[in-house]
Enzyme design. Structure first.
Site, short mmCIF file in Angstrom:
data_model
loop_
_atom_site.label_atom_id
_atom_site.label_comp_id
_atom_site.label_asym_id
_atom_site.label_seq_id
_atom_site.Cartn_x
_atom_site.Cartn_y
_atom_site.Cartn_z
CB THR A 1 -0.93 0.03 1.23
OG1 THR A 1 -1.84 1.13 1.12
CG2 THR A 1 -0.15 0.19 2.53
CG HIS A 2 1.73 3.93 -2.74
ND1 HIS A 2 3.09 4.13 -2.73
CD2 HIS A 2 1.47 3.20 -3.86
CE1 HIS A 2 3.63 3.56 -3.81
NE2 HIS A 2 2.66 2.99 -4.50
CG ASN A 3 -3.95 4.72 3.25
OD1 ASN A 3 -3.54 5.31 4.26
ND2 ASN A 3 -5.21 4.70 2.89
CE LYS B 1 -6.22 1.04 3.23
NZ LYS B 1 -6.36 0.25 1.99
CD GLU C 1 -4.55 -1.64 -15.19
OE1 GLU C 1 -5.79 -1.69 -14.98
OE2 GLU C 1 -4.03 -1.18 -16.20
CG ASP D 1 -9.52 -4.71 -2.81
OD1 ASP D 1 -9.28 -3.48 -2.80
OD2 ASP D 1 -10.24 -5.23 -3.68
N GLY E 1 -14.46 7.96 2.20
CA GLY E 1 -15.34 7.05 1.45
C GLY E 1 -16.79 7.15 1.88
CE1 TYR E 2 -20.24 4.25 -1.53
CE2 TYR E 2 -18.01 3.43 -1.25
CZ TYR E 2 -19.08 3.71 -2.06
OH TYR E 2 -19.01 3.45 -3.41
NE ARG F 1 -8.88 0.39 6.74
CZ ARG F 1 -9.86 0.64 5.87
NH1 ARG F 1 -9.94 -0.04 4.75
NH2 ARG F 1 -10.77 1.57 6.10
P1 IMP Z 1 -9.53 0.11 -0.15
O1 IMP Z 1 -9.42 -1.29 -0.69
O2 IMP Z 1 -9.17 0.20 1.31
O3 IMP Z 1 -8.79 1.11 -1.00
O4 IMP Z 1 -11.08 0.51 -0.22
C1 IMP Z 1 -11.76 0.57 -1.46
C2 IMP Z 1 -12.94 1.52 -1.33
O5 IMP Z 1 -13.91 0.98 -0.42
C3 IMP Z 1 -12.61 2.90 -0.79
O6 IMP Z 1 -12.19 3.76 -1.82
C4 IMP Z 1 -13.95 3.33 -0.21
O7 IMP Z 1 -14.81 3.77 -1.23
C5 IMP Z 1 -14.50 2.03 0.35
N1 IMP Z 1 -14.08 1.84 1.76
C6 IMP Z 1 -13.22 0.91 2.22
N2 IMP Z 1 -13.04 1.03 3.55
C7 IMP Z 1 -13.81 2.07 3.92
C8 IMP Z 1 -14.04 2.69 5.20
O8 IMP Z 1 -13.49 2.33 6.25
N3 IMP Z 1 -14.89 3.73 5.18
C9 IMP Z 1 -15.51 4.18 4.06
N4 IMP Z 1 -15.32 3.65 2.87
C10 IMP Z 1 -14.47 2.60 2.79
#
Ligand code: IMP
Length: 190
Positions: free
Chosen positions: A7-9, A12, A39, A68, A149-150, A177
């Site tokens: 990840t680059h986050n 996290k 990808e 993911d 996000g949501y 997570r």
């Molecule tokens: P990622 O795999 O952690 O990058 O999550 C993919 C997508 O799922 C994000 O871009 C958000 O749209 C949604 N998402 C994942 N985790 C969360 C969260 O904890 N809160 C809100 N949206 C989330």
């Protein structure tokens, strides 16, 4: 022991670093200078996590994990799921994604949903999957400013506030997570 998190986050990375035993040295993709985007072409969270972890492990050859996550809405048969980030288009705009979801659920009574995280780990060349879930409901309107996000439209089970109305530490106590990370850490400690 060295361990790569695909990840680059940085948020996290910090979250999991606080949970990992001291003898683990965690490397993020940013620290490794890895710039090529991987990808995410899978049709499930599991597939995407595996695509990422295999690609990174092939390059660096060290123990590696990748995650993911997605939001799965019952009335929408699990959508947006693996497409959560780009639900309303490739711009990956959180506001547009929430607007689209609230629109799809207009007039629908069943608001049940869950956030799900899948972590894929390659450890001593063996593959493992870990899952974390938080169940809840999609609210009628967005509330709260925290998170991403949501978060403003997701109210976890047995809670009154949306994820975006909670502090990060409150969210982390129950989030999908954190639950998946905890399982990973348990494995790494054993
Ligand atoms: P990622 O795999 O952690 O990058 O999550 C993919 C997508 O799922 C994000 O871009 C958000 O749209 C949604 N998402 C994942 N985790 C969360 C969260 O904890 N809160 C809100 N949206 C989330």
């Amino acid at each position: 022991m060295e361990l790569i998190f695909g990840t680059h986050n940085q948020n996290k990375v910090e979250e999991i670093n606080t949970l990992l035993p001291d003898h683990y040295r965690l490397w993020s993709l940013t620290e490794l200078g890895h710039e090529t985007e991987i990808e995410e072409t899978g049709s499930s969270l599991e597939e995407n996590a595996l695509i990422k972890v295999r690609a990174i492990h092939n390059i660096y050859g060290k123990n590696t994990f990748a995650d993911d996550s997605g939001l799965e809405v019952s009335a929408l048969k699990g959508a947006p799921g693996v497409y959560s980030a780009r639900y309303a288009g490739i711009q990956k705009n959180a506001q547009h994604n929430m607007d689209k979801l609230l629109n799809e659920l207009k007039g629908i009574k069943n608001r049940q949903a869950q956030f799900r995280t899948v972590i894929a780990l390659i450890f001593n060349k063996q593959e493992y999957l870990f899952e974390g879930i938080v169940k809840g409901n999609i609210s009628i309107m967005a509330e709260g400013q925290n998170g991403f996000g949501y978060d403003p439209i997701f109210i976890p089970e047995n809670q009154l506030l949306s994820f975006a109305q909670m502090s990060l530490s409150e969210k982390n106590k129950i989030s999908h997570r954190s639950r998946a990370f905890e399982k990973l850490v348990e494995f790494l400690k054993s």
